[in-house]
Enzyme design. Structure first.
Site, PDB file in Angstrom:
ATOM      1  N   HIS A 175       0.643  -1.075  -0.335  1.00 20.88           N
ATOM      2  CA  HIS A 175      -0.219  -0.341  -0.107  1.00 20.88           C
ATOM      3  C   HIS A 175       0.788   1.369  -0.112  1.00 20.88           C
ATOM      4  CE1 HIS A 175      -3.111  -2.707   2.087  1.00 20.88           C
ATOM      5  NE2 HIS A 175      -3.360  -2.332   0.609  1.00 20.88           N
ATOM      6  N   TYR A 177       3.248   2.110   1.334  1.00 17.45           N
ATOM      7  CA  TYR A 177       4.150   2.776   2.467  1.00 17.45           C
ATOM      8  C   TYR A 177       5.971   2.361   2.605  1.00 17.45           C
ATOM      9  CZ  TYR A 177      -0.118   1.930   5.019  1.00 17.45           C
ATOM     10  OH  TYR A 177      -1.458   2.637   5.094  1.00 17.45           O
ATOM     11  N   ARG A 225       4.105  -8.307   3.455  1.00 16.91           N
ATOM     12  CA  ARG A 225       3.377  -7.699   2.455  1.00 16.91           C
ATOM     13  C   ARG A 225       3.478  -7.133   2.038  1.00 16.91           C
ATOM     14  NH1 ARG A 225      -3.007  -6.146   5.207  1.00 16.91           N
ATOM     15  NH2 ARG A 225      -4.419  -7.174   3.992  1.00 16.91           N
ATOM     16  N   ARG A 327     -12.934  -8.972   7.147  1.00 24.65           N
ATOM     17  CA  ARG A 327     -14.248  -8.256   7.717  1.00 24.65           C
ATOM     18  C   ARG A 327     -14.966  -9.614   7.892  1.00 24.65           C
ATOM     19  NH1 ARG A 327     -15.030  -3.893   2.155  1.00 24.65           N
ATOM     20  NH2 ARG A 327     -13.562  -5.292   1.832  1.00 24.65           N
ATOM     21  N   CYS A 350     -20.454 -10.888   6.497  1.00 26.00           N
ATOM     22  CA  CYS A 350     -20.116  -8.885   5.680  1.00 26.00           C
ATOM     23  C   CYS A 350     -20.471  -8.715   3.992  1.00 26.00           C
ATOM     24  CB  CYS A 350     -18.903  -9.354   5.537  1.00 26.00           C
ATOM     25  SG  CYS A 350     -18.204  -7.524   4.735  1.00 26.00           S
ATOM     26  N   CYS A 353     -20.307  -2.776   3.522  1.00 29.33           N
ATOM     27  CA  CYS A 353     -20.504  -1.762   3.075  1.00 29.33           C
ATOM     28  C   CYS A 353     -19.704  -0.588   3.717  1.00 29.33           C
ATOM     29  CB  CYS A 353     -21.593  -1.638   4.069  1.00 29.33           C
ATOM     30  SG  CYS A 353     -21.625  -1.842   6.325  1.00 29.33           S
ATOM     31  N   CYS A 357     -16.677  -0.553  10.055  1.00 25.54           N
ATOM     32  CA  CYS A 357     -15.225  -0.751  10.069  1.00 25.54           C
ATOM     33  C   CYS A 357     -14.470  -0.018   9.654  1.00 25.54           C
ATOM     34  CB  CYS A 357     -14.831  -2.156   9.829  1.00 25.54           C
ATOM     35  SG  CYS A 357     -15.344  -2.307   7.781  1.00 25.54           S
ATOM     36  N   CYS A 369     -19.463  -2.691  13.523  1.00 21.77           N
ATOM     37  CA  CYS A 369     -19.244  -3.686  12.707  1.00 21.77           C
ATOM     38  C   CYS A 369     -21.209  -2.764  12.701  1.00 21.77           C
ATOM     39  CB  CYS A 369     -19.528  -5.449  12.546  1.00 21.77           C
ATOM     40  SG  CYS A 369     -20.541  -5.786  10.891  1.00 21.77           S
ATOM     41  N   GLN A 428     -35.581   0.333   5.910  1.00 23.64           N
ATOM     42  CA  GLN A 428     -35.068   1.249   4.690  1.00 23.64           C
ATOM     43  C   GLN A 428     -33.757   0.478   4.572  1.00 23.64           C
ATOM     44  OE1 GLN A 428     -34.100   5.178   5.592  1.00 23.64           O
ATOM     45  NE2 GLN A 428     -34.844   4.775   7.162  1.00 23.64           N
TER      46      GLN A 428
END
Length: 661
Positions: A175, A177, A225, A327, A350, A353, A357, A369, A428
């Site tokens: 990512h 870093y 990673r 997640r 999950c 959305c 989180c 959550c 909803q």
């Protein structure tokens, strides 16, 4: 653990270097905003214990900074001092007590600086002075001496994790870093030994891994990673990442690779850090397969793996050796145990959305959550406390809040009846699932309804409850969860313009097409969330020319960034015109009148066929007002009938009330 025959690979052991995992379900490193003074405290320990108890094979603990300059948020864990060891050891002992293994992420953000402890801007460090687009950070190029010092800091932090009893460490080179910044020729412009060519750009990460290996010895696993493609114009490419991994593996420096995509450095790249529901399930698995072709060590992959069935398919194809299901475990910490036992219908899936989180993380709050607010609140709600004596409880309203209140109360031993005026449960949520790209949101209804049904709640549909009916039922407690309706403000309307609500659209109502060919529809968005933006995209997808007027600075302002980015990208592709900082004032037969919220000046949109209102909601609170103060039974209220908000608040209040009655 008993293993369901449908998951022969997911629940088989996996050896990573000197460590054997009991299964191939991984909870990857993710910031929880639960650090306490820079180390694991009671809340974080309880959070990770829930996942270990639930049957996960490996817990990878969120990033821990290796140097004082790695404090990229005010709530990051820090592993830069020997004093941290006892707190990390307590977390490791707790996870081990439930049979899971635990690794620790070692981290430096480089130029990816989000915030600081006191609000001032510290000096960000990077290989070269190349700015960050997303956070607008211009870093300082690291002197060679500081680069070498940083290598030693990774090794020292790794040693502390060995002393704390961890099973492995994971160097975060993903990512965008710091290690990725060294690997990337567009962010590493150095001409010294840490730049210049592939070998030079790899030197920092190679020396870090060499130092870490020496510090932990042969008993701990060491992995990396990495983003196999940062999905950004100036980002690290998949080819560059694969080349680096091949070299590191050939040097014997890796026990495993954790594969992701994206970068923190750009808006588009960062959307892959926690991909929203519009991304395909397991869409990163082909990247893991590419890594397996160049390394000989186990590969685990993250990227929208929300169910054990999906994870098993990735393993069966040979794309990866382990599956990151972070997640999925936030939503249901017991998912591995349920799957292994064949209780698939009980798994709370999950829905991607991102609201509670990563949304909480970005806002600086402990993660949770929306479907399972017990997450992050394990010390308060992690264990159901049985009722002292069973009572009769009536819940009025079958939306998310009512379903959660009913389920929890029934789980505690109460006799619960839930009444829903409509023919379907969900409130909803049934509308949210009709928004383009948000169909998966409807899964929340199935999950919550399943909890209520398994708990023994009696559900009665198509029944409107009034005070007289409650008097006849004579329950001990009533929970009112009657929701909300669309708010329609007073407007200046002339010549009978077509005015609809976003709810009308989501329920299938079409905008009438004028005979004169007008194709412009104005969506007036008060809240700046998914409702107005979703209505605009729905209309544009049907061929209407759409003007979206929002009261805020931009459309989707209140949405989590990755969800907002995806919806904004869709709006751009569909040609939606966004007008910020306007409120709706009125309309006539072919014009909509807006007003600038800062200057009160008129903003007129001519040639319109209709006005669609996304103006928030009014509470449906008639029953609540009628029975409040009753001496015949306790009265509780949850969700929008108290004040219109979101699913998250409704479900959390349902949990609280269900735990209290």
């Amino acid at each position: 653990m008993t293993t369901d025959a449908r998951f022969p690979r997911l629940f088989s052991p996996l050896r990573i270097g000197p460590v054997e995992l009991r299964n191939r379900v991984v909870s990857s490193g993710h910031d929880t905003v639960m650090a306490q003074d820079g180390v694991p405290g009671d809340q974080l320990v309880a959070y990770q214990e829930a996942r270990a108890r639930g049957g996960v094979g490996l817990v990878v603990v969120q990033v821990a900074g290796v140097h004082a300059s790695a404090q990229y948020t005010s709530h990051v864990l820090m592993a830069d001092d020997d004093a941290c060891v006892p707190a990390f050891a307590r977390l490791a002992e707790t996870v081990h007590a439930h049979g899971a293994k635990v690794f620790q992420q070692l981290f430096h953000d480089g130029r990816e600086l989000m915030e600081s402890p006191d609000g001032t801007l510290p000096v960000a460090l990077a290989p070269s002075a190349v700015p960050n687009e997303r956070f607008h950070v211009m870093p300082r190029a690291m002197p060679v001496g500081l680069v070498r010092e940083m290598v030693g800091c990774y090794a020292a932090s790794a040693r502390r994790m060995r002393e704390a009893g961890y099973d492995g460490v994971e160097v975060v080179a993903s990512h965008g870093y710091l290690p990725a910044q060294f690997l990337n020729p567009r962010t590493n412009l150095r001409t010294d030994e840490y730049g210049g060519d592939e070998a030079g750009r790899l030197r920092f990460l190679r020396e870090v891994l060499e130092g870490v290996r020496a510090a932990v010895g042969p008993g701990l696993a060491v992995g990396v990673r990495i983003s196999v493609g940062e999905e950004s114009g100036e980002g690290l490419t998949a080819a560059e990442a694969l080349d680096a991994l091949g070299r590191l593996d050939s040097a014997g420096l890796l026990d495993y690779v954790s594969v992701v995509a994206g970068t923190s450095a750009t808006l588009a790249g960062s959307d892959h850090i926690v991909p929203p529901m519009t991304r395909a399930v397991g869409y990163t698995a082909p990247l893991a397969a590419q890594v397996k072709a160049v390394v000989g060590v186990p590969v685990v992959v993250a990227g929208r793996l929300n169910s054990p069935q999906d994870a098993e398919q990735v393993l069966a194809r040979g794309d990866a050796d382990g599956t990151v299901m972070t997640r999925a475990l936030i939503c249901d910490p017991e998912m591995p145990a349920k799957a292994a036992a064949g209780r698939l219908e009980e798994i709370r899936a999950c829905i991607g959305c991102n609201q509670a989180c990563i949304g909480h993380f970005h806002a600086g709050y402990p993660i949770s959550c929306i479907q399972y607010p017990e997450t992050g609140r394990e010390r308060t709600y992690g264990i159901r406390v049985p009722a002292r004596e069973p009572r009769d409880v009536v819940v009025v309203g079958g939306g998310p809040g009512g379903l959660k209140a009913a389920a929890v109360a029934a789980e505690r031993g109460h006799r619960v009846t839930l009444f829903e005026a409509g023919r379907r449960l969900g409130g909803q949520v049934l509308l949210a699932q009709e928004v383009p790209g948000r169909a998966e949101f409807g899964g929340a209804v199935g999950n919550l309804a399943g909890e209520a049904q398994r708990a023994g709640v009696k559900i009665v549909l198509g029944t409107t409850v009034d005070a007289a009916m409650l008097a006849d039922l004579a329950p001990h407690a009533v929970v009112v969860a009657t929701g909300a309706r669309p708010r329609v403000p007073a407007l200046d309307l002339v010549d009978s313009p077509v005015v609809l609500t976003a709810w009308d659209l989501f329920r299938g109502t079409d905008v009438p097409r004028p005979a004169d060919g007008r194709r412009r529809v104005v969506v007036a968005d008060w809240r700046c969330d998914w409702v107005g933006l979703g209505a605009a995209n729905l209309l544009a997808g049907k061929g209407w020319r759409v003007t979206l007027g929002v009261t805020g600075y931009h459309a989707g302002q209140r949405l989590q960034q990755y969800v907002r980015d995806d919806m904004l990208a869709q709006a751009h592709r569909l040609g939606v015109d966004v007008v910020p900082l306007v409120r709706v004032y009125g309309a006539d037969a072919d014009s909509v009148y807006l007003q600038h919220v800062l200057t009160d000046e008129p903003v007129v949109v001519d040639g319109t066929a209709a006005l669609v209102l996304a103006q928030g909601h009014d509470a449906v609170d008639g029953l609540l007002r009628e029975i409040e103060g009753s001496e015949a039974f306790e009265v509780h209220a949850v969700g929008d009938c108290l004040a219109p908000r979101t699913v998250e608040e409704a479900v959390l209040e349902g949990l609280r009330v269900g735990s209290a009655v």
